[in-house]
Write a protein that holds these residues in place. Structure first.
Motif, PDB file in Angstrom:
ATOM      1  N   VAL A 154       0.870  -1.224   0.025  1.00 28.64           N
ATOM      2  CA  VAL A 154      -0.101  -0.033   0.040  1.00 28.64           C
ATOM      3  C   VAL A 154       0.894   1.232  -0.012  1.00 28.64           C
ATOM      4  N   TYR A 155       0.460   2.520  -0.593  1.00 32.02           N
ATOM      5  CA  TYR A 155       1.144   3.632  -0.600  1.00 32.02           C
ATOM      6  C   TYR A 155       1.059   4.289   0.915  1.00 32.02           C
ATOM      7  N   HIS A 156       1.799   4.893   1.362  1.00 30.26           N
ATOM      8  CA  HIS A 156       2.003   5.410   2.593  1.00 30.26           C
ATOM      9  C   HIS A 156       2.981   6.226   2.948  1.00 30.26           C
ATOM     10  N   GLY A 157       2.697   7.213   3.929  1.00 29.35           N
ATOM     11  CA  GLY A 157       3.784   8.281   4.158  1.00 29.35           C
ATOM     12  C   GLY A 157       3.385   8.998   5.220  1.00 29.35           C
ATOM     13  N   VAL A 158       4.273   9.997   5.700  1.00 31.19           N
ATOM     14  CA  VAL A 158       4.243  10.979   6.935  1.00 31.19           C
ATOM     15  C   VAL A 158       3.893  12.211   6.387  1.00 31.19           C
ATOM     16  N   ASP A 159       2.807  12.903   6.842  1.00 35.12           N
ATOM     17  CA  ASP A 159       2.495  14.202   6.070  1.00 35.12           C
ATOM     18  C   ASP A 159       3.131  15.100   7.095  1.00 35.12           C
ATOM     19  N   ARG A 160       3.293  15.044   8.317  1.00 34.64           N
ATOM     20  CA  ARG A 160       3.917  16.148   9.062  1.00 34.64           C
ATOM     21  C   ARG A 160       4.290  15.593  10.325  1.00 34.64           C
ATOM     22  N   ILE A 161       4.946  16.086  11.170  1.00 34.37           N
ATOM     23  CA  ILE A 161       5.153  15.947  12.348  1.00 34.37           C
ATOM     24  C   ILE A 161       4.908  17.251  13.491  1.00 34.37           C
ATOM     25  N   LYS A 162       4.435  16.447  14.640  1.00 34.69           N
ATOM     26  CA  LYS A 162       4.346  17.650  15.725  1.00 34.69           C
ATOM     27  C   LYS A 162       5.590  17.971  16.285  1.00 34.69           C
ATOM     28  N   PHE A 163       6.292  18.719  15.818  1.00 37.35           N
ATOM     29  CA  PHE A 163       7.846  18.867  16.171  1.00 37.35           C
ATOM     30  C   PHE A 163       7.858  19.714  17.523  1.00 37.35           C
ATOM     31  N   GLY A 164       8.602  18.830  18.376  1.00 40.17           N
ATOM     32  CA  GLY A 164       8.882  19.179  19.847  1.00 40.17           C
ATOM     33  C   GLY A 164       7.603  19.088  20.771  1.00 40.17           C
ATOM     34  N   ALA A 165       6.621  18.167  20.183  1.00 43.22           N
ATOM     35  CA  ALA A 165       5.652  17.632  21.341  1.00 43.22           C
ATOM     36  C   ALA A 165       5.684  16.709  21.868  1.00 43.22           C
ATOM     37  N   GLY A 166       6.803  15.879  21.387  1.00 44.34           N
ATOM     38  CA  GLY A 166       7.116  14.731  22.271  1.00 44.34           C
ATOM     39  C   GLY A 166       8.445  15.063  23.492  1.00 44.34           C
ATOM     40  N   SER A 167       8.653  14.166  24.173  1.00 43.93           N
ATOM     41  CA  SER A 167       9.595  14.250  25.233  1.00 43.93           C
ATOM     42  C   SER A 167      10.551  13.383  25.252  1.00 43.93           C
ATOM     43  N   LEU A 168      10.935  12.538  24.228  1.00 48.71           N
ATOM     44  CA  LEU A 168      11.902  11.464  24.285  1.00 48.71           C
ATOM     45  C   LEU A 168      13.257  12.008  23.725  1.00 48.71           C
ATOM     46  N   LEU A 169      12.942  12.706  22.773  1.00 51.42           N
ATOM     47  CA  LEU A 169      14.072  13.411  21.951  1.00 51.42           C
ATOM     48  C   LEU A 169      14.290  14.995  22.571  1.00 51.42           C
ATOM     49  N   PRO A 170      15.293  15.167  23.410  1.00 54.52           N
ATOM     50  CA  PRO A 170      15.369  16.554  23.940  1.00 54.52           C
ATOM     51  C   PRO A 170      15.372  17.554  23.143  1.00 54.52           C
ATOM     52  N   ARG A 171      15.769  17.547  21.885  1.00 49.70           N
ATOM     53  CA  ARG A 171      15.881  18.584  20.873  1.00 49.70           C
ATOM     54  C   ARG A 171      14.832  18.485  19.976  1.00 49.70           C
ATOM     55  N   GLY A 172      13.800  17.561  19.942  1.00 47.06           N
ATOM     56  CA  GLY A 172      12.608  17.271  19.459  1.00 47.06           C
ATOM     57  C   GLY A 172      13.007  16.673  18.063  1.00 47.06           C
ATOM     58  N   GLY A 173      11.956  16.061  17.274  1.00 45.92           N
ATOM     59  CA  GLY A 173      12.034  15.515  16.110  1.00 45.92           C
ATOM     60  C   GLY A 173      11.641  14.036  16.346  1.00 45.92           C
ATOM     61  N   ARG A 174      11.381  13.117  15.089  1.00 47.49           N
ATOM     62  CA  ARG A 174      10.881  11.734  15.296  1.00 47.49           C
ATOM     63  C   ARG A 174      11.900  10.940  14.501  1.00 47.49           C
ATOM     64  N   ILE A 175      12.042   9.805  15.011  1.00 49.11           N
ATOM     65  CA  ILE A 175      12.792   9.063  14.583  1.00 49.11           C
ATOM     66  C   ILE A 175      11.856   7.653  14.101  1.00 49.11           C
ATOM     67  N   ASN A 176      12.068   7.118  12.892  1.00 49.61           N
ATOM     68  CA  ASN A 176      11.214   6.014  12.371  1.00 49.61           C
ATOM     69  C   ASN A 176      12.166   4.938  11.928  1.00 49.61           C
ATOM     70  N   LEU A 177      12.104   3.782  12.521  1.00 48.14           N
ATOM     71  CA  LEU A 177      12.811   2.514  12.120  1.00 48.14           C
ATOM     72  C   LEU A 177      12.341   1.715  11.250  1.00 48.14           C
ATOM     73  N   THR A 178      12.665   1.390  10.141  1.00 47.37           N
ATOM     74  CA  THR A 178      11.892   0.300   9.374  1.00 47.37           C
ATOM     75  C   THR A 178      12.718  -0.867   9.093  1.00 47.37           C
ATOM     76  N   LEU A 179      12.232  -2.031   9.265  1.00 52.63           N
ATOM     77  CA  LEU A 179      12.924  -3.357   9.295  1.00 52.63           C
ATOM     78  C   LEU A 179      12.392  -4.079   7.954  1.00 52.63           C
ATOM     79  N   ARG A 180      13.310  -4.398   7.276  1.00 54.37           N
ATOM     80  CA  ARG A 180      12.916  -5.024   5.717  1.00 54.37           C
ATOM     81  C   ARG A 180      13.854  -6.351   5.617  1.00 54.37           C
ATOM     82  N   VAL A 181      13.214  -7.362   5.036  1.00 53.49           N
ATOM     83  CA  VAL A 181      13.906  -8.341   4.418  1.00 53.49           C
ATOM     84  C   VAL A 181      14.154  -7.971   3.122  1.00 53.49           C
ATOM     85  N   VAL A 182      15.472  -7.977   2.798  1.00 52.27           N
ATOM     86  CA  VAL A 182      16.175  -7.297   1.290  1.00 52.27           C
ATOM     87  C   VAL A 182      16.116  -8.572   0.288  1.00 52.27           C
ATOM     88  N   ASP A 183      16.887  -9.500   0.617  1.00 53.50           N
ATOM     89  CA  ASP A 183      16.944 -10.571  -0.551  1.00 53.50           C
ATOM     90  C   ASP A 183      15.704 -11.831  -0.718  1.00 53.50           C
TER      91      ASP A 183
END
Length: 200
Positions: free
Chosen positions: A171-200
């Protein structure tokens, strides 16, 4: 933890508690120390708004030659191994013996987004793609197996895990925007996304 289904996409809300998120963030920082974040270009010559790195046998890469997997960081160094804490999430949500070859790390700073796309640079679409969110909330949009048509969106919070498999694998998917600074995990703000894939 609750499990949502959005157009056959599995969304595990609150999969990781705050302690687990902190441990995962430490593991990601270890990867980025060995393979620093970089900002790739699209095949059209425009820089992507996210910065990225990878861990595993392969890393995802993009430049004017196209989208592809590469066995080395742009510096020429091999990618570091995928931390066990990340692989454990794959094990839990997929139940598969086969583990991923690549963990793509995307960092979304202020104003960053990811347009609607399919994950289709892999050899076998029978394997799922697993996505982990850390940091600021991101508005995740899900479309259809073909481009166009109606879409639906949900806010992904820190600790949420998404599985695209079966009928949702392409399916087509994406991230339209983030709420920058709304979280507390990253002191300087931002979002990290980890994507796990089988390549071969």
């Amino acid at each position: 933890m609750t499990k949502l289904i959005l157009r056959d996409v599995e969304i595990h809300k609150g999969f990781l508690d705050r302690t687990a998120q902190g441990e995962l963030l430490d593991a990601v920082r270890g990867v980025v120390a060995a393979a620093p974040l970089f900002q790739p270009d699209t095949p059209y010559g425009k820089p992507m708004s996210v910065r990225m790195s990878s861990a595993g046998r392969y890393g995802w890469f993009s430049d004017r030659s196209g989208y592809r997997y590469a066995d080395r960081h742009p510096s020429g160094a091999p990618w570091p191994p995928v931390p066990e804490a990340i692989l454990a999430i794959w094990d839990q949500v997929t139940g598969l013996a086969r583990r991923p070859d690549c963990c793509l790390i995307n960092y979304y700073g202020e104003g960053a987004r990811m347009g609607l796309h399919q994950d289709r640079d892999e050899a076998d679409f029978a394997w799922p793609v697993v996505s982990v969110s850390l940091g600021d909330p991101g508005l995740f949009r899900v479309g259809n197996p073909t481009r166009g048509g109606k879409t639906e969106s949900v806010w992904l919070e820190s600790g949420d895990v998404v599985v695209l498999g079966g009928p949702a694998r392409l399916v087509y998917h994406g991230v339209d925007r983030i709420k920058f600074g709304a979280g507390s995990l990253l002191p300087r703000g931002g979002r990290i996304n980890l994507t796990l894939r089988v390549v071969d």
